[in-house]
Design a protein around this motif. Sequence first.
Motif, short mmCIF file in Angstrom:
data_model
loop_
_atom_site.label_atom_id
_atom_site.label_comp_id
_atom_site.label_asym_id
_atom_site.label_seq_id
_atom_site.Cartn_x
_atom_site.Cartn_y
_atom_site.Cartn_z
N UNK A 15 7.67 -12.69 54.15
CA UNK A 15 7.12 -11.47 54.73
C UNK A 15 6.24 -10.50 53.64
N UNK A 16 6.12 -11.18 52.33
CA UNK A 16 5.47 -10.39 51.46
C UNK A 16 4.27 -10.81 51.40
N UNK A 17 3.03 -9.85 51.52
CA UNK A 17 1.62 -9.93 51.57
C UNK A 17 1.04 -9.44 50.69
N UNK A 18 -0.22 -9.96 50.43
CA UNK A 18 -1.01 -9.03 49.38
C UNK A 18 -2.25 -8.66 50.33
N UNK A 19 -2.88 -7.58 50.01
CA UNK A 19 -4.00 -6.93 50.65
C UNK A 19 -4.47 -5.67 50.00
N UNK A 20 -5.57 -5.03 50.67
CA UNK A 20 -5.79 -3.59 50.23
C UNK A 20 -5.08 -2.57 51.20
N UNK A 21 -4.49 -1.48 50.38
CA UNK A 21 -3.70 -0.64 51.20
C UNK A 21 -4.45 0.79 50.73
N UNK A 22 -3.93 1.98 51.46
CA UNK A 22 -4.49 3.29 51.19
C UNK A 22 -3.83 3.60 49.67
#
Length: 108
Positions: A15-22
């Motif tokens: 379930x761990x994801x990498x990405x851009x967040x606020x």
Amino acid sequence: MIDAFFIRKYGGPNVLKRGRVSAHDLGPHDVHLQVHAASVDWRSRDGALKVLLPYRFARVLGNDALGVVGVVMEVSPAVRRFKPRDAVYTRVRDHRLGTFALETVTHE
């Protein structure tokens, strides 16, 4: 926006994801850190602590007792104990999770 590891639901490693967040807003007594190292408690990811710390999703992980190591990038005007370029080690407060990212904000 910052680069981070986050979850959209409780579960195992998948379930761990990498990405851009606020990014967090800088409050009146906050310190903005560039993260160099952080620990992540797998119990937060799989939901074992949701009775104590229920999350809204998507949630950037990172609030383990081992904390976060980094360098101060910016401080709020009211902060007197730290200045940019200070090396720091801290544990963010329970409601300010999010050290498993390139940057984080915490209370001084």
